[in-house]
Design an enzyme around this catalytic site. Structure first.
Site, PDB file in Angstrom:
ATOM      1  N   GLU A  44      33.226  52.894  50.058  1.00  0.00           N
ATOM      2  CA  GLU A  44      34.259  52.092  49.392  1.00  0.00           C
ATOM      3  C   GLU A  44      35.136  52.911  48.447  1.00  0.00           C
ATOM      4  O   GLU A  44      36.226  52.479  48.112  1.00  0.00           O
ATOM      5  CB  GLU A  44      33.654  50.875  48.680  1.00  0.00           C
ATOM      6  CG  GLU A  44      32.788  51.205  47.495  1.00  0.00           C
ATOM      7  CD  GLU A  44      32.159  49.962  46.869  1.00  0.00           C
ATOM      8  OE1 GLU A  44      31.688  49.088  47.608  1.00  0.00           O
ATOM      9  OE2 GLU A  44      32.143  49.871  45.632  1.00  0.00           O
ATOM     10  N   GLU A  66      32.468  42.989  54.743  1.00  0.00           N
ATOM     11  CA  GLU A  66      32.160  42.315  53.473  1.00  0.00           C
ATOM     12  C   GLU A  66      33.165  41.197  53.223  1.00  0.00           C
ATOM     13  O   GLU A  66      34.358  41.348  53.478  1.00  0.00           O
ATOM     14  CB  GLU A  66      32.251  43.331  52.329  1.00  0.00           C
ATOM     15  CG  GLU A  66      31.929  42.726  50.958  1.00  0.00           C
ATOM     16  CD  GLU A  66      32.032  43.753  49.828  1.00  0.00           C
ATOM     17  OE1 GLU A  66      32.712  44.782  49.988  1.00  0.00           O
ATOM     18  OE2 GLU A  66      31.420  43.505  48.771  1.00  0.00           O
ATOM     19  N   GLU A 112      23.542  50.066  50.240  1.00  0.00           N
ATOM     20  CA  GLU A 112      24.908  50.586  50.104  1.00  0.00           C
ATOM     21  C   GLU A 112      25.011  51.515  48.905  1.00  0.00           C
ATOM     22  O   GLU A 112      24.418  51.234  47.857  1.00  0.00           O
ATOM     23  CB  GLU A 112      25.805  49.351  49.921  1.00  0.00           C
ATOM     24  CG  GLU A 112      27.228  49.630  49.556  1.00  0.00           C
ATOM     25  CD  GLU A 112      27.967  48.319  49.313  1.00  0.00           C
ATOM     26  OE1 GLU A 112      27.579  47.263  49.887  1.00  0.00           O
ATOM     27  OE2 GLU A 112      28.923  48.325  48.529  1.00  0.00           O
ATOM     28  N   ARG A 168      32.055  52.426  55.106  1.00  0.00           N
ATOM     29  CA  ARG A 168      32.567  51.242  54.397  1.00  0.00           C
ATOM     30  C   ARG A 168      33.956  51.455  53.781  1.00  0.00           C
ATOM     31  O   ARG A 168      34.281  50.862  52.764  1.00  0.00           O
ATOM     32  CB  ARG A 168      31.573  50.821  53.298  1.00  0.00           C
ATOM     33  CG  ARG A 168      30.274  50.271  53.828  1.00  0.00           C
ATOM     34  CD  ARG A 168      29.458  49.624  52.718  1.00  0.00           C
ATOM     35  NE  ARG A 168      30.090  48.452  52.198  1.00  0.00           N
ATOM     36  CZ  ARG A 168      30.786  48.384  51.077  1.00  0.00           C
ATOM     37  NH1 ARG A 168      30.956  49.437  50.319  1.00  0.00           N
ATOM     38  NH2 ARG A 168      31.319  47.245  50.692  1.00  0.00           N
ATOM     39  N   TYR A 212      24.872  44.995  37.469  1.00  0.00           N
ATOM     40  CA  TYR A 212      26.019  44.933  38.383  1.00  0.00           C
ATOM     41  C   TYR A 212      25.848  43.814  39.422  1.00  0.00           C
ATOM     42  O   TYR A 212      24.771  43.642  39.982  1.00  0.00           O
ATOM     43  CB  TYR A 212      26.164  46.274  39.117  1.00  0.00           C
ATOM     44  CG  TYR A 212      26.988  46.134  40.351  1.00  0.00           C
ATOM     45  CD1 TYR A 212      28.365  46.012  40.254  1.00  0.00           C
ATOM     46  CD2 TYR A 212      26.392  46.029  41.604  1.00  0.00           C
ATOM     47  CE1 TYR A 212      29.140  45.806  41.376  1.00  0.00           C
ATOM     48  CE2 TYR A 212      27.154  45.832  42.737  1.00  0.00           C
ATOM     49  CZ  TYR A 212      28.527  45.713  42.615  1.00  0.00           C
ATOM     50  OH  TYR A 212      29.281  45.491  43.733  1.00  0.00           O
ATOM     51  N   ARG A 267      24.258  39.619  51.158  1.00  0.00           N
ATOM     52  CA  ARG A 267      23.935  40.699  50.224  1.00  0.00           C
ATOM     53  C   ARG A 267      23.244  40.072  49.025  1.00  0.00           C
ATOM     54  O   ARG A 267      23.736  39.064  48.505  1.00  0.00           O
ATOM     55  CB  ARG A 267      25.233  41.389  49.787  1.00  0.00           C
ATOM     56  CG  ARG A 267      25.006  42.558  48.859  1.00  0.00           C
ATOM     57  CD  ARG A 267      26.307  43.083  48.280  1.00  0.00           C
ATOM     58  NE  ARG A 267      26.502  42.612  46.924  1.00  0.00           N
ATOM     59  CZ  ARG A 267      27.351  43.158  46.044  1.00  0.00           C
ATOM     60  NH1 ARG A 267      28.093  44.192  46.398  1.00  0.00           N
ATOM     61  NH2 ARG A 267      27.477  42.679  44.832  1.00  0.00           N
ATOM     62  N   ASP A 305      23.440  46.324  47.439  1.00  0.00           N
ATOM     63  CA  ASP A 305      24.353  47.370  46.943  1.00  0.00           C
ATOM     64  C   ASP A 305      23.706  48.060  45.746  1.00  0.00           C
ATOM     65  O   ASP A 305      23.422  47.425  44.725  1.00  0.00           O
ATOM     66  CB  ASP A 305      25.676  46.704  46.531  1.00  0.00           C
ATOM     67  CG  ASP A 305      26.761  47.719  46.200  1.00  0.00           C
ATOM     68  OD1 ASP A 305      26.465  48.934  46.173  1.00  0.00           O
ATOM     69  OD2 ASP A 305      27.907  47.290  45.961  1.00  0.00           O
ATOM     70  N   HIS A 362      25.180  50.639  44.225  1.00  0.00           N
ATOM     71  CA  HIS A 362      26.331  50.984  43.384  1.00  0.00           C
ATOM     72  C   HIS A 362      26.203  52.355  42.730  1.00  0.00           C
ATOM     73  O   HIS A 362      26.419  52.518  41.525  1.00  0.00           O
ATOM     74  CB  HIS A 362      26.593  49.881  42.343  1.00  0.00           C
ATOM     75  CG  HIS A 362      28.051  49.527  42.244  1.00  0.00           C
ATOM     76  ND1 HIS A 362      28.868  50.027  41.283  1.00  0.00           N
ATOM     77  CD2 HIS A 362      28.831  48.747  43.021  1.00  0.00           C
ATOM     78  CE1 HIS A 362      30.096  49.548  41.458  1.00  0.00           C
ATOM     79  NE2 HIS A 362      30.105  48.773  42.515  1.00  0.00           N
ATOM     80  N   TRP A 400      28.616  53.764  37.241  1.00  0.00           N
ATOM     81  CA  TRP A 400      28.560  52.292  37.182  1.00  0.00           C
ATOM     82  C   TRP A 400      28.451  51.700  38.564  1.00  0.00           C
ATOM     83  O   TRP A 400      29.038  52.153  39.501  1.00  0.00           O
ATOM     84  CB  TRP A 400      29.798  51.721  36.479  1.00  0.00           C
ATOM     85  CG  TRP A 400      29.722  50.231  36.491  1.00  0.00           C
ATOM     86  CD1 TRP A 400      28.887  49.432  35.754  1.00  0.00           C
ATOM     87  CD2 TRP A 400      30.470  49.337  37.320  1.00  0.00           C
ATOM     88  NE1 TRP A 400      29.073  48.108  36.063  1.00  0.00           N
ATOM     89  CE2 TRP A 400      30.023  48.020  37.029  1.00  0.00           C
ATOM     90  CE3 TRP A 400      31.457  49.521  38.303  1.00  0.00           C
ATOM     91  CZ2 TRP A 400      30.540  46.877  37.675  1.00  0.00           C
ATOM     92  CZ3 TRP A 400      31.973  48.410  38.937  1.00  0.00           C
ATOM     93  CH2 TRP A 400      31.531  47.097  38.628  1.00  0.00           C
TER      94      TRP A 400
HETATM   95  C1  CS2 Z   1      31.544  46.567  45.317  1.00  0.00           C
HETATM   96  C2  CS2 Z   1      32.801  46.258  44.635  1.00  0.00           C
HETATM   97  O1  CS2 Z   1      32.094  45.036  46.968  1.00  0.00           O
HETATM   98  C3  CS2 Z   1      31.363  45.955  46.665  1.00  0.00           C
HETATM   99  O2  CS2 Z   1      30.500  46.400  47.367  1.00  0.00           O
HETATM  100  O3  CS2 Z   1      30.864  47.710  45.127  1.00  0.00           O
HETATM  101  O4  CS2 Z   1      32.625  45.039  44.018  1.00  0.00           O
HETATM  102  C4  CS2 Z   1      33.335  47.273  43.648  1.00  0.00           C
HETATM  103  O5  CS2 Z   1      32.565  47.307  42.492  1.00  0.00           O
HETATM  104  C5  CS2 Z   1      34.730  46.877  43.322  1.00  0.00           C
HETATM  105  O6  CS2 Z   1      35.491  46.776  44.506  1.00  0.00           O
HETATM  106  C6  CS2 Z   1      35.376  47.836  42.363  1.00  0.00           C
HETATM  107  O7  CS2 Z   1      36.696  47.497  42.191  1.00  0.00           O
HETATM  108 MG    MG Z   2      29.758  48.234  46.811  1.00  0.00          MG
END
Ligand code: CS2
Ligand code: MG
Length: 404
Positions: A264, A341, A238, A285, A159, A147, A212, A214, A404
Site C-alpha cells: 500500500e 480491500e 499484511e 497490494r 491501529y 479483516r 493488517d 501495519h 505506525w
Molecule cells: C491501511 C490503511 O487499509 C489499510 O490496509 O493500512 O488504512 C492506511 O493506514 C491508510 O490508507 C493510510 O492513509
Molecule cells: Mg494496511
C-alpha cells in the site's frame, strides 16, 4: 480529441479528497483520484502548478504517451506525490476513453474475467467479544472475507480500531496536529493468536480471514507471528514489517507458510520488483491511485502474474470512490486477481461522489455505465472545504518513534 481544461477539486465530505477533472474539446469529462492522505495539498499543487498546464491541447486518447511524458518528462521520478498525480491523469483519461467508446472501462481492459470482485471488509473491536459481534455483522451482510483487528490489552489505542456506526474504521483526524499512540510488540504478539482462535472457534473456516500488522514488527517477530497463526489459515497477514527493507521478507518466508501481502505504500513497479521476482510475497497490494493509475497498475499485476503473486489492492477510505471504481474495473479483468480491500466511505461522501458500483453476495461490480461510472458534484464538493488532518504517529514505551 484535445484536452481543453484540467482542474483540481479539493473537498472534505467526511474526509479530504483531491480529484482531477479533465475536459475535452467535445465537452467529455473524466475524473481521477489524486488523494494522498495527510499530504493532500502537495499533490493538488503538483497537479495545478506543474501538470495541468501540460495537458492542455494534448490528445486525450493518447493515454500511454501522456503517462510517459509526465513520468519521463519530469526528470524526477517515482515517489508518492508524483505517482499519485500521474495516476489521477491516467484514470481521468481512461474515464474519458470509456465515455467516448460508450463502454465501461473494464470492457476496454479486455472484459470481465470473473462475475464480480471479491472484497474484504474491516471488522474490529475494543474487546474480543465486541470484535466477534462485528465479524458476525459482516458475515450477515454477505461478506466472504473479513479483516479482523482487536485492541491490544494494555495499549490505549490500537491501529484499525474504532469507527462509525456503519462499521467503518477510520483513524480520527483529531485536531491540527497528529495524535500519538504508544506501541508494545510483546503484548501484541501474545494477543493476536488468541483473537484468531476466537474468530475461528465461533465462525469456523468457511470465510477468508485477514489481518493488517501495519509495518510494526521486526523480521523475526513477523516470522513468529505468521507461524503462530498457521492453525487459523489466514488469507494473509499484511505489511508485517516496514516494506523498505525488502530482504527482511526472506526471513519471514523461512519461518512461516502464512501468506504475506505488501504494497500500500509502494508507488511503482520498481518498488515491488524485488519482492515479486524473488517470490517473497503472495499478494501485491499497490493501489490504482498511488501507483500511477490503471496503466501502471496493470504492469505491476502482469509482473506479479509471471511470478505466481496475486493482487490485493489497497482500498482504504482515504482513497476516494473514484479510486475504488477504477480498482474494480482492473480487478474484474486481470488473470491473477486475489482480493480487493473495501473500507467504504464516510457520509456525506454520496452528496459529492455519485457511484454505480454494486455489492452482491460478497462481490462488487463496477457497473456498466460508460467510463468509470463515478461522477463528482462540484457544487456539493464546494460545501465541504478542505480541513488539514494527519495520520497518527507511533512511539514505543521509551518514547522512541516507531512505525505506525
Ligand atoms: C491501511 C490503511 O487499509 C489499510 O490496509 O493500512 O488504512 C492506511 O493506514 C491508510 O490508507 C493510510 O492513509
Ligand atoms: Mg494496511
Amino acid at each position: 480529441m484535445k484536452i481543453v481544461d484540467a482542474k483540481v477539486i479539493v473537498t472534505c465530505p467526511g474526509r479530504n479528497y483531491v480529484t482531477l477533472k479533465i475536459t475535452t474539446e467535445d465537452g467529455v469529462t473524466g475524473i481521477g483520484d489524486a488523494t494522498l492522505n495527510g499530504r493532500e495539498l502537495s499533490v493538488a499543487a503538483y497537479l495545478t502548478e506543474h501538470v495541468c498546464p501540460l495537458l492542455i491541447g494534448r490528445d486525450a486518447h493518447r493515454i500511454g504517451d501522456i503517462w510517459q511524458y509526465l513520468y519521463k518528462g519530469a526528470y524526477w521520478r517515482r515517489g508518492p506525490v508524483t505517482m499519485t498525480a500521474i495516476a489521477a491523469v491516467d484514470v481521468a483519461l481512461w474515464d474519458i476513453k470509456g465515455k467516448v467508446a460508450g463502454l465501461p472501462v473494464y470492457q476496454l481492459l479486455g472484459g470481465a474475467a470473473r462475475d464480480g470482485v471479491l472484497v474484504y471488509g474491516h471488522a474490529n473491536g475494543q474487546t474480543i467479544p465486541e470484535l466477534l459481534d462485528d465479524v458476525a455483522r459482516f458475515l450477515d451482510r454477505g461478506y466472504r472475507a473479513v479483516r479482523v483487528q482487536a485492541a491490544v490489552p494494555g495499549l490505549e489505542k490500537t491501529y484499525g480500531i474504532g469507527g462509525n456506526s456503519a462499521g467503518l474504521t477510520y483513524e480520527p483526524a483529531d485536531g491540527e496536529l497528529p495524535s500519538e499512540h504508544v506501541w508494545e510488540t510483546g503484548a501484541y504478539l501474545d494477543f493476536v493468536p488468541e483473537v484468531m482462535a476466537a474468530v475461528r472457534e465461533r465462525f469456523g473456516f468457511g470465510f477468508h480471514l485477514l489481518h493488517d500488522v501495519h509495518h510494526r514488527l521486526t523480521p523475526i517477530e513477523a516470522g513468529r507471528l505468521g507461524k503462530s497463526l498457521e492453525p487459523y489459515r489466514m488469507f494473509w497477514i499484511e505489511d508485517p514489517t516496514p516494506a523498505e527493507d525488502q530482504a527482511a521478507f526472506r526471513t519471514i518466508r523461512q519461518h512461516t507458510t502464512t501468506p504475506i501481502a505488501v504494497g500500500e505504500i509502494f508507488n511503482s513497479i520498481w518498488d515491488c520488483q524485488y519482492l515479486i521476482e524473488e517470490r517473497l510475497i503472495d499478494y501485491i497490494r499497490t493501489s490504482v491511485s498511488h501507483t500511477g493509475g490503471i496503466t501502471h497498475l496493470r504492469r505491476v499485476f502482469d509482473l506479479a502474474a509471471l511470478h505466481g503473486v496475486r493482487t490485493g489492492s489497497h482500498g482504504a477510505g482515504d482513497l476516494s470512490p473514484v479510486s475504488f471504481a477504477a480498482a474494480l474495473h482492473v480487478d474484474l479483468t486481470v488473470p491473477n486477481f486475489g482480493i480487493q480491500e473495501y473500507m467504504g466511505h464516510l457520509e456525506p461522501y454520496q452528496e459529492v461522489f455519485h457511484t454505480n458500483y454494486t455489492f452482491t453476495d460478497g462481490l462488487f461490480h463496477p457497473g456498466d455505465a460508460p467510463g468509470l461510472g463515478v461522477d463528482i458534484d462540484e457544487q456539493a464538493a464546494a460545501r465541504y472545504p478542505y480541513q488539514r488532518a494527519y495520520l497518527p504517529v507511533n512511539r514505543l514505551r521509551d518514547g522512541s518513534v516507531h512505525d505506525w
